[in-house]
Design a protein around this motif. Structure first.
Motif, PDB file in Angstrom:
ATOM      1  N   ASP A 225       2.769  -7.652  -5.831  1.00 45.36           N
ATOM      2  CA  ASP A 225       2.931  -6.958  -7.102  1.00 45.36           C
ATOM      3  C   ASP A 225       1.872  -5.861  -7.245  1.00 45.36           C
ATOM      4  O   ASP A 225       2.173  -4.745  -7.689  1.00 45.36           O
ATOM      5  CB  ASP A 225       2.834  -7.955  -8.257  1.00 45.36           C
ATOM      6  CG  ASP A 225       3.249  -7.353  -9.576  1.00 45.36           C
ATOM      7  OD1 ASP A 225       4.256  -6.615  -9.604  1.00 45.36           O
ATOM      8  OD2 ASP A 225       2.558  -7.611 -10.586  1.00 45.36           O
ATOM      9  N   ALA A 226       0.646  -6.155  -6.862  1.00 44.82           N
ATOM     10  CA  ALA A 226      -0.433  -5.170  -6.925  1.00 44.82           C
ATOM     11  C   ALA A 226      -0.152  -3.994  -6.003  1.00 44.82           C
ATOM     12  O   ALA A 226      -0.395  -2.831  -6.361  1.00 44.82           O
ATOM     13  CB  ALA A 226      -1.766  -5.826  -6.572  1.00 44.82           C
TER      14      ALA A 226
ATOM     15  N   ILE B 214      -5.875 -13.509  -4.836  1.00 43.53           N
ATOM     16  CA  ILE B 214      -4.991 -13.420  -5.991  1.00 43.53           C
ATOM     17  C   ILE B 214      -3.619 -14.012  -5.697  1.00 43.53           C
ATOM     18  O   ILE B 214      -2.784 -14.073  -6.569  1.00 43.53           O
ATOM     19  CB  ILE B 214      -4.851 -11.960  -6.484  1.00 43.53           C
ATOM     20  CG1 ILE B 214      -4.299 -11.048  -5.389  1.00 43.53           C
ATOM     21  CG2 ILE B 214      -6.160 -11.457  -7.027  1.00 43.53           C
ATOM     22  CD1 ILE B 214      -4.038  -9.627  -5.832  1.00 43.53           C
TER      23      ILE B 214
ATOM     24  N   SER C 107       1.176 -12.107  -6.170  1.00 40.76           N
ATOM     25  CA  SER C 107       0.354 -11.205  -6.974  1.00 40.76           C
ATOM     26  C   SER C 107      -0.105 -10.003  -6.151  1.00 40.76           C
ATOM     27  O   SER C 107      -0.173  -8.884  -6.639  1.00 40.76           O
ATOM     28  CB  SER C 107      -0.861 -11.939  -7.546  1.00 40.76           C
ATOM     29  OG  SER C 107      -0.440 -12.929  -8.442  1.00 40.76           O
ATOM     30  N   ARG C 108      -0.426 -10.238  -4.877  1.00 40.30           N
ATOM     31  CA  ARG C 108      -0.846  -9.141  -3.999  1.00 40.30           C
ATOM     32  C   ARG C 108       0.315  -8.168  -3.785  1.00 40.30           C
ATOM     33  O   ARG C 108       0.140  -6.957  -3.827  1.00 40.30           O
ATOM     34  CB  ARG C 108      -1.332  -9.674  -2.655  1.00 40.30           C
ATOM     35  CG  ARG C 108      -1.876  -8.583  -1.736  1.00 40.30           C
ATOM     36  CD  ARG C 108      -2.471  -9.123  -0.464  1.00 40.30           C
ATOM     37  NE  ARG C 108      -3.350 -10.250  -0.610  1.00 40.30           N
ATOM     38  CZ  ARG C 108      -4.583 -10.205  -1.120  1.00 40.30           C
ATOM     39  NH1 ARG C 108      -5.065  -9.069  -1.555  1.00 40.30           N
ATOM     40  NH2 ARG C 108      -5.319 -11.295  -1.205  1.00 40.30           N
TER      41      ARG C 108
END
Length: 102
Positions: free
Chosen positions: A39-40, A32, A36-37
């Motif tokens: 953010d996750a 991702i 994005s990681r």
């Protein structure tokens, strides 16, 4: 009041189930992207906090439900004054009056 508490318990149990799903680890195999990681991972920590709060609320609701028929139900555990009915309807897990909850 018993119905309100049971409704809150059911709603809180559903929230706990949802939060547990949202706090699953992010697989490193999932491509991702680094941002994005991150953010996750951040979202996961927010959801973990919400999960802890929901679990605490459920414990309080179970306690209140267990003591619903007690003569002390609706009384502040700190000062002994009556907890206003409006507060109990909005927040049935309340065991403190507004003054003592501050």
């Amino acid at each position: 009041m018993k119905q309100k508490i049971n409704e809150e318990i059911a709603k809180t149990e559903q929230l706990i189930t949802d939060y547990k799903e949202m706090t699953q680890p992010v697989s490193p195999d999932n491509a991702i992207g680094r941002v994005s990681r991150m953010d996750a991972i951040n979202n996961r920590s927010v959801n973990e906090s919400a999960l802890r709060n929901a679990e605490e609320k459920l414990r309080k609701l179970e306690y209140v439900k267990k003591n619903l028929d007690s003569k002390d139900f609706g009384k502040c555990v700190k000062c002994g004054q009556e907890i206003p009915l409006g507060r109990l309807l909005i927040k049935p897990e309340s065991v403190y009056c507004v003054k003592c909850a501050r």
